[in-house]
Design a protein around this motif. Sequence first.
Motif, short mmCIF file in Angstrom:
data_model
loop_
_atom_site.label_atom_id
_atom_site.label_comp_id
_atom_site.label_asym_id
_atom_site.label_seq_id
_atom_site.Cartn_x
_atom_site.Cartn_y
_atom_site.Cartn_z
N GLY A 1 0.84 -1.18 0.00
CA GLY A 1 0.00 0.00 0.00
C GLY A 1 0.87 1.23 0.00
N THR A 2 0.25 2.39 0.02
CA THR A 2 0.99 3.65 0.01
C THR A 2 1.52 3.96 1.41
OG1 THR A 2 -0.38 4.54 -1.76
CG2 THR A 2 0.83 6.13 -0.42
N PRO A 3 2.85 4.10 1.56
CA PRO A 3 3.41 4.44 2.88
C PRO A 3 2.91 5.81 3.34
CG PRO A 3 5.12 3.63 1.40
CD PRO A 3 3.91 3.85 0.56
N ILE A 4 2.59 5.91 4.62
CA ILE A 4 2.14 7.19 5.19
C ILE A 4 3.38 8.04 5.47
CG2 ILE A 4 0.91 8.28 7.10
CD1 ILE A 4 -0.80 5.73 7.29
N PRO A 5 3.46 9.25 4.92
CA PRO A 5 4.71 10.03 4.92
C PRO A 5 4.97 10.82 6.21
CG PRO A 5 3.07 11.21 3.67
CD PRO A 5 2.41 9.93 4.13
N VAL A 6 5.11 10.11 7.33
CA VAL A 6 5.44 10.76 8.60
C VAL A 6 6.45 9.91 9.35
CG1 VAL A 6 3.15 11.82 8.82
CG2 VAL A 6 3.60 9.62 9.91
N ILE A 7 7.12 10.54 10.33
CA ILE A 7 7.99 9.82 11.26
C ILE A 7 7.55 10.18 12.68
CG2 ILE A 7 9.97 9.68 9.71
CD1 ILE A 7 11.15 12.08 11.25
N THR A 8 7.91 9.35 13.64
CA THR A 8 7.54 9.59 15.03
C THR A 8 8.80 9.56 15.88
OG1 THR A 8 5.41 8.50 14.65
CG2 THR A 8 6.08 8.84 16.94
N LEU A 9 9.01 10.64 16.66
CA LEU A 9 10.16 10.70 17.57
C LEU A 9 9.91 9.83 18.78
CD1 LEU A 9 10.87 14.56 17.46
CD2 LEU A 9 11.79 12.75 15.99
N THR A 10 10.96 9.60 19.56
CA THR A 10 10.85 8.73 20.74
C THR A 10 9.88 9.30 21.78
OG1 THR A 10 12.84 9.78 21.61
CG2 THR A 10 13.12 7.67 20.47
N ASN A 11 9.69 10.63 21.77
CA ASN A 11 8.76 11.24 22.73
C ASN A 11 7.32 11.23 22.22
OD1 ASN A 11 8.75 13.16 20.75
ND2 ASN A 11 9.57 14.84 21.98
N GLY A 12 7.08 10.59 21.06
CA GLY A 12 5.73 10.48 20.51
C GLY A 12 5.36 11.59 19.56
N GLU A 13 6.22 12.60 19.39
CA GLU A 13 5.91 13.70 18.49
C GLU A 13 5.93 13.21 17.04
OE1 GLU A 13 7.54 18.13 17.15
OE2 GLU A 13 8.61 16.99 18.69
N ILE A 14 4.88 13.58 16.30
CA ILE A 14 4.76 13.19 14.90
C ILE A 14 5.32 14.30 14.02
CG2 ILE A 14 3.12 12.69 13.03
CD1 ILE A 14 1.31 11.43 15.17
N ILE A 15 6.22 13.93 13.11
CA ILE A 15 6.83 14.88 12.19
C ILE A 15 6.44 14.53 10.76
CG2 ILE A 15 8.99 15.93 11.38
CD1 ILE A 15 8.51 16.41 14.34
N PRO A 16 5.67 15.38 10.09
CA PRO A 16 5.36 15.11 8.67
C PRO A 16 6.61 15.34 7.83
CG PRO A 16 4.45 17.24 9.33
CD PRO A 16 5.01 16.62 10.58
N LEU A 17 6.83 14.47 6.86
CA LEU A 17 7.96 14.65 5.97
C LEU A 17 7.67 15.77 4.98
CD1 LEU A 17 8.85 10.89 5.45
CD2 LEU A 17 9.98 12.53 6.93
N LYS A 18 8.68 16.16 4.22
CA LYS A 18 8.55 17.31 3.33
C LYS A 18 8.29 16.86 1.90
CE LYS A 18 11.53 20.17 6.25
NZ LYS A 18 10.38 20.82 6.86
N GLU A 19 7.78 17.79 1.10
CA GLU A 19 7.44 17.46 -0.28
C GLU A 19 8.64 16.93 -1.05
OE1 GLU A 19 5.52 19.54 -4.30
OE2 GLU A 19 5.40 20.58 -2.36
N GLN A 20 9.82 17.49 -0.77
CA GLN A 20 11.01 17.04 -1.49
C GLN A 20 11.41 15.61 -1.13
OE1 GLN A 20 10.81 19.85 0.34
NE2 GLN A 20 12.64 20.19 1.62
N ASP A 21 10.85 15.07 -0.02
CA ASP A 21 11.14 13.68 0.36
C ASP A 21 10.30 12.68 -0.43
OD1 ASP A 21 12.93 14.51 2.38
OD2 ASP A 21 11.28 14.83 3.79
N LEU A 22 9.29 13.18 -1.11
CA LEU A 22 8.34 12.29 -1.79
C LEU A 22 8.86 11.86 -3.16
CD1 LEU A 22 5.03 14.23 -0.97
CD2 LEU A 22 6.19 12.46 0.39
N PRO A 23 8.49 10.67 -3.64
CA PRO A 23 7.60 9.72 -2.96
C PRO A 23 8.32 8.91 -1.90
CG PRO A 23 8.29 8.82 -5.07
CD PRO A 23 8.88 10.20 -4.99
N ILE A 24 7.63 8.63 -0.80
CA ILE A 24 8.12 7.67 0.19
C ILE A 24 7.69 6.30 -0.30
CG2 ILE A 24 8.07 6.95 2.60
CD1 ILE A 24 9.23 9.76 2.14
N LYS A 25 8.64 5.44 -0.55
CA LYS A 25 8.29 4.10 -1.04
C LYS A 25 9.13 3.07 -0.30
CE LYS A 25 11.31 4.93 -5.06
NZ LYS A 25 11.40 4.90 -6.52
#
Length: 838
Positions: free
Chosen positions: A393-417
Amino acid sequence: MEKEYYPHIVEQYVQKQWEKHNTFHVNIDYNKKKFYCLSMLPYPSGNLHMGHVRNYTISDVIARYHRMLGENVLHPIGWDAFGLPAEIAAINHKISPDIWTKQNIKYMKQQLKFLGFSFDWNREITTCNDQYYRWEQLLFLKLYKLGLVYKKNTIVNWCPNDKTVLANEQVYKNTCWRCGNTIESKQMLQWFLKITNYAEELLYGLSKLNGWPKQVKRMQQNWIGKKEGIEINYKVYKTNTILKIFIQKKQYMHNISFIKLSLRHDFCKKISVHNVTVKKFLDMYIYQTSLKDNTLSFIHSNLFVIDHLNNKIPIIIVNIMPHNIMASIGTPLYNSEDYVIAHKYNLITYTENNINHLLHSSDIKSNLKPLFCQQKTFYSLNDWCISRQRLWGTPIPVITLTNGEIIPLKEQDLPIKFPKYLFDQYKKFDYNQKKIINLTWFNYNYNGQYAKREIDTFDTFIESSWYYARYTCPNYNKGILNADDIKYWLPVNQYIGGIEHATMHLIYLRFFHKLMRDLGLVYNDEPVKNLLCQGMVLSDAFYYIDSNHNKKWVSYKNVHVKYDDNNLNKIFIDNKNRILTRHKMIKMSKSKKNGIDPNSIIKKYGADTLRLFLMFAAPPTISLEWRASGINGMLKFLKKLWCFIYQYRLLPYNISISVNITQLSNNYNQKQFELHNIINKTIQQVSNDIHERQIFNTAISSIMSLVNYIMKYNINNLIDYNIVYYALNIILKLLYPFAPHFSYVLLEYFGNKNIDFLQWPKLFPIHNNQFTVSFNLVIQINGKKKYVTTIPIVDANNKKKIKQIVYKNNKISKHLEKIKIIKTIYIYKKIFNIVTLK
């Protein structure tokens, strides 16, 4: 021209012409009216089934018809390529789902081409292609920034068989929409889209969809499930806690027996800390019961609320509440489930005289004013859970830090595959989520901090919720959509697909369109103007009962017929001579082994025969019963017409001709005059059946009737020969959307050029005072016969002209003085009924 009709020779020739000239590729043309014709996106399972073929034949008929009207027709196709079936197949075959999917697409694409569908293959979309889903990931990031996407720990529908979360729309009678297994409730951290923000607009917008079936609109209306009322503050007895209680109708207030609280209400969690009975109830039902389970369970909390007249009302905790309501009133007088609760706990309906007086006093508004908290609206619709626990399926383009904070990736990082080696594992071992999670790729370095990539993928319904817009600009690489293409092509003029998608795909499609509109990507409110929901394809199914008393279905290929001793009754047996039971006609399916392989039919009868049968056997919205006799009949019809045209050209009048119908009609005799009017009637009937009614079986029936008339028509002279030539050209043009290969070759044989863009036949009215060809027409007023008049046969199809003739008749006009006419009903060549206001 061959003496006999050989479908495969004809179809191969024509398909090569289409491919050579890229016939159906279109671009923006502001000099033409556009028409966007679309079928629902197919899943590349490996083989077309008859449901596919019927769906795409309907869309092809409509697309080809509108091309002949001179419109610029967009008719694209692609593949809904992500999803569980491919992943499960990859597990079973120990290969990559990517390889499996590409193999299936290649094979199915060839099947579609064999059937002669006029798709613009230059716009082909494959949703598992990262150059498609990169824009989907960007769309997600934009929505996340606007707060329309969020992640929360919540109770979700879990399919233990497919091992993934399901949206509420994907749960049917407490079972998984895909595999049919019973679902469970499970608490998980999941991603959601705020479809509830659009609930009111989705509901209101249904009133504007005049080209959608009423049944689909009603299903969506019920699914959205709007309920309006008021919320009143009630104080919990001997506490300072205030509960907001929803009441739909004011008149229910004097019949309150108890207060209902959903077990998911925050107050239930609070009291469960000190109330063991309540805690057990919550533990039993909050996780083990599906969100869509309809089995009522309840428990008395032994707590009460106090109303504004100091009356105590008991609080009952229930496991299910409609419309996402957390707290409401129990009214046994109006609700059967409430009656069950009241009966168990011996709760008497609350009908104090002072409340009745309060509610029925003339100053009701001022008396109720202190009771009201606010006007309140609830919806059954829940936010759309879009997380799926699968790799394909399509990977969801975010990462999660150890403290639980969600960081959306940037347009230049796409496509995440996902990296290729993740899929190579399918060759080595079965899918195991823990092994996937622990793979190195999911570890992410974010500015020196340790982070984890999101392991969930998008629900595949997201890919199919915006593809129709990307078809307008499939190769655009500067953004999600190209504004010029969107403005020209959207909305979709005609969408074709199954009604089973009414509360899944078709709601998501409308929702995504509104999201994209609010992002400035599209420029209207709804994605589709007209929707046609085709019926299922049914066929016979056969089974025997095994030693364990289970049904064992047998493929139709292995079913044989013999007769009893009296040679009267059929007996069905399989290859092992077991006696079979014939089930009634049911939907073609792999499980019942009653599917008919389209390839075998094409090989035996040809694509045009199959197309013609599927359009003739039943109206498109009705289920179609597959019968071998029917498809044989279609082949006989095509062969008969082919043979007649061959013989016609061999007549003594076989000269190079160009029919000038105006000049020809000036010399008609009565027989020729009648034939011309029958041709006009057929053109009008077929045009109306395709364009307005979309009932293709009657269109084909009208064409067949004209063919039969022509075959009985005696050709005695050159005018006869020419009018038959004219009729045959009309027949082939009318037949072209249904049997394009057959018609193409014969139209070409008659000297036509640019066959796929020939003009749709127009009526050519003729008037010849030499003939008094007419018919008797019964005139009725409100269903009662008043008079019989004669109408010229030439006006038989012209209701407007007939109305003028009738209204001018003195015998009729005297009945219509000072009477309001509501409508008129014309039954062809039989009755003209005037309906008046009585």
